[in-house]
Design an enzyme around this catalytic site. Sequence first.
Site, PDB file in Angstrom:
ATOM      1  NE  ARG A  80       3.556  20.058  10.144  1.00 48.11           N
ATOM      2  CZ  ARG A  80       3.683  18.810  10.591  1.00 48.11           C
ATOM      3  NH1 ARG A  80       4.715  18.068  10.239  1.00 48.11           N
ATOM      4  NH2 ARG A  80       2.760  18.284  11.385  1.00 48.11           N
ATOM      5  CG  HIS A 123       5.165  16.160  16.157  1.00 46.73           C
ATOM      6  ND1 HIS A 123       5.227  16.549  14.832  1.00 46.73           N
ATOM      7  CD2 HIS A 123       5.491  14.848  16.169  1.00 46.73           C
ATOM      8  CE1 HIS A 123       5.596  15.515  14.089  1.00 46.73           C
ATOM      9  NE2 HIS A 123       5.753  14.462  14.872  1.00 46.73           N
ATOM     10  CD  GLU A 168       1.793  11.466  11.637  1.00 49.78           C
ATOM     11  OE1 GLU A 168       2.219  10.648  12.461  1.00 49.78           O
ATOM     12  OE2 GLU A 168       2.250  11.545  10.484  1.00 49.78           O
ATOM     13  CG  ASN A 303       1.905  14.314   8.235  1.00 48.05           C
ATOM     14  OD1 ASN A 303       1.906  15.415   7.661  1.00 48.05           O
ATOM     15  ND2 ASN A 303       2.242  14.174   9.505  1.00 48.05           N
ATOM     16  CE1 TYR A 305       7.397  10.139   6.502  1.00 51.07           C
ATOM     17  CE2 TYR A 305       5.228  10.538   7.423  1.00 51.07           C
ATOM     18  CZ  TYR A 305       6.556  10.884   7.296  1.00 51.07           C
ATOM     19  OH  TYR A 305       7.036  11.986   7.952  1.00 51.07           O
ATOM     20  CD  GLU A 383       5.324  14.581   9.621  1.00 48.56           C
ATOM     21  OE1 GLU A 383       5.585  13.360   9.573  1.00 48.56           O
ATOM     22  OE2 GLU A 383       4.993  15.175  10.662  1.00 48.56           O
TER      23      GLU A 383
HETATM   24  C1  GBH Z   1       5.431  10.638  11.125  1.00 50.73           C
HETATM   25  O1  GBH Z   1       4.547   9.621  11.505  1.00 50.73           O
HETATM   26  C2  GBH Z   1       5.699  11.505  12.318  1.00 50.73           C
HETATM   27  O2  GBH Z   1       4.861  12.646  12.293  1.00 50.73           O
HETATM   28  C3  GBH Z   1       7.138  11.915  12.463  1.00 50.73           C
HETATM   29  O3  GBH Z   1       7.340  12.427  13.744  1.00 50.73           O
HETATM   30  C4  GBH Z   1       8.029  10.739  12.172  1.00 50.73           C
HETATM   31  O4  GBH Z   1       9.376  11.016  12.434  1.00 50.73           O
HETATM   32  C5  GBH Z   1       7.838  10.366  10.740  1.00 50.73           C
HETATM   33  O5  GBH Z   1       6.505  10.071  10.481  1.00 50.73           O
HETATM   34  C6  GBH Z   1       8.649   9.148  10.310  1.00 50.73           C
HETATM   35  O6  GBH Z   1       8.252   8.027  11.027  1.00 50.73           O
HETATM   36  O7  GBH Z   1       1.080   0.371  11.776  1.00 50.73           O
HETATM   37  O8  GBH Z   1       2.942   0.518  13.289  1.00 50.73           O
HETATM   38  O9  GBH Z   1       3.180  -0.683  11.205  1.00 50.73           O
HETATM   39  C7  GBH Z   1       4.499   8.478  10.698  1.00 50.73           C
HETATM   40  C8  GBH Z   1       3.103   7.902  10.570  1.00 50.73           C
HETATM   41  C9  GBH Z   1       1.749   5.981  10.618  1.00 50.73           C
HETATM   42  C10 GBH Z   1       3.803   5.862   9.482  1.00 50.73           C
HETATM   43  C11 GBH Z   1       1.724   4.483  10.750  1.00 50.73           C
HETATM   44  C12 GBH Z   1       3.842   4.362   9.659  1.00 50.73           C
HETATM   45  C13 GBH Z   1       2.466   2.347   9.904  1.00 50.73           C
HETATM   46  C14 GBH Z   1       3.135   1.929  11.172  1.00 50.73           C
HETATM   47  N1  GBH Z   1       3.101   6.468  10.588  1.00 50.73           N
HETATM   48  N2  GBH Z   1       2.503   3.801   9.703  1.00 50.73           N
HETATM   49  S1  GBH Z   1       2.528   0.441  11.898  1.00 50.73           S
END
Ligand code: GBH
Length: 486
Positions: A80, A123, A168, A303, A305, A383
């Site tokens: 991807r 992106h 996202e 996605n 995390y 992701e």
């Molecule tokens: C992804 O986004 C991205 O698609 C990718 O590009 C990136 O490298 C990867 O994750 C790793 O970061 O409210 O500010 O404390 C991550 C999505 C959503 C994860 C918000 C962290 C809480 C951050 N993010 N979440 S915050």
Amino acid sequence: MTATPSRTFPSDFLFGAATAAFQIEGAAFEDGRRASVWDTFCRVPGAVINADNGDVACDHYHRYADDVALMKRMGLQTYRFSTSWARVRPDGGVVNAKGLDFYERLVDELLEADVLPWLTLYHWDLPQALQDEGGWTVRSTADKFTEYALTMHDALGDRVKVWTTLNEPWCASFLSYTAGLHAPGHYSMREGLLASHHLLLGHGQTVRELRARDESLDLGITLNFTVADPADPDNPDDVDAARRLDGQHNRWFLDPVFRGQYPADIVEDFRATDSAATEAFEAAVLPGDLDVIATPIDALGVNYYHGDAVSAAEPANPPEAGHAPTDRPGASPFPAGSGYPVERGLGRTAMHWEIQPHGLTRLLERVWNEYAQPAGTALYVTENGAAFDDVVTEIDGETRVPDAGRTDFLRSHLGAVLDAAEAGVDVRGYFYWSMLDNFEWAWGYEKRFGIVRVDYDTQERVLKDSGREYSRIIASRTIDVPNATL
Ligand code: GBH
């Protein structure tokens, strides 16, 4: 102690890894590419740690053939990646043939290596020229996005069958236009709300146009999710904080895409916080928009995390913030308030994000039952991954990265996906984030998510131990992680 029996993935389950254009390509001003909002943001003092930028990144623009060869060696079935709008239509308008050529070469290389290309159109790297005209806060950007998508399809439609519109949109709207943490770094609730709508509109109209051209394409969108829990489930204020967090992060995008409506409770929360911004948003939602946004899709990219436990009251010992400690002021990415994250004793990655594999099972089950199944849409984990402080070492004359934390993370989350599949969720693939260590947005190059180590001085790649383990899992299609839901 009984050994855990190995569990097998369905024969058509796809294993892959993911990247994004701005984070790996480099060659930022070569062959006609022009600035994106991220090139600009990297040059705002204090916006990105160490004032890092994407000028070179992983130099993937020049090393794509070697990178694809590595994917083939690892046995990845799919890759991807995203295409850079600023490379292909550098000021949002005229097409740059040299930029398109790069993606033709990349796709041909992938097909030659028998790796399925999974293309994401956006992106976060909006051409700066379009930001100068208002970016996602103006409706015309949605139209320009669809034009760019059709340019990509003209060039690659004969070879690329899987198309994701956006990655996202929550990050591309609220984190970027309201919280100021991502490019263009604005602090406006009005702008965040308008951006979210125009992103979704661009998604919907692009799906319509691509579908009209070719019914056989696999079309979808990727959303980011959190799994929101109340710190104290018996405290109604905490329960309400979790509702807001879930609503602003997850439902704000799921509901329009799958049900053709914005969640009414969250609209009211926004109104109570900023009525003028909410009125501007409502005025921007024109008759018919929500039908366009709800155009059926084949695939929803999930996605995942981390989860969050939130309390309505500020805790005495809050966990470290999950975003980069930049020198710029940060506003809340949740403009209508969503409580305070609390510590609940789970392990954390180097991003300070909770490690909670079972959250992925819960998320997949919820999204499947409430949204995807009724719509006939399949799920893919597009992701999932973790940053850890890696160590490079020498073992038997070989350079190794013994990243046990990431290996555990990968195994446990693959187990969580399998738990969901075994419970009846139609989840058809998993992409580890990321194939390579890369430019981690406001964190610059400080945080490493790769299953492949990148030495930014030499551009040398080393397959980490987690990558070796992933290869073994892909080859055997089995893992021996116990089912956490039993
Ligand atoms: C992804 O986004 C991205 O698609 C990718 O590009 C990136 O490298 C990867 O994750 C790793 O970061 O409210 O500010 O404390 C991550 C999505 C959503 C994860 C918000 C962290 C809480 C951050 N993010 N979440 S915050």
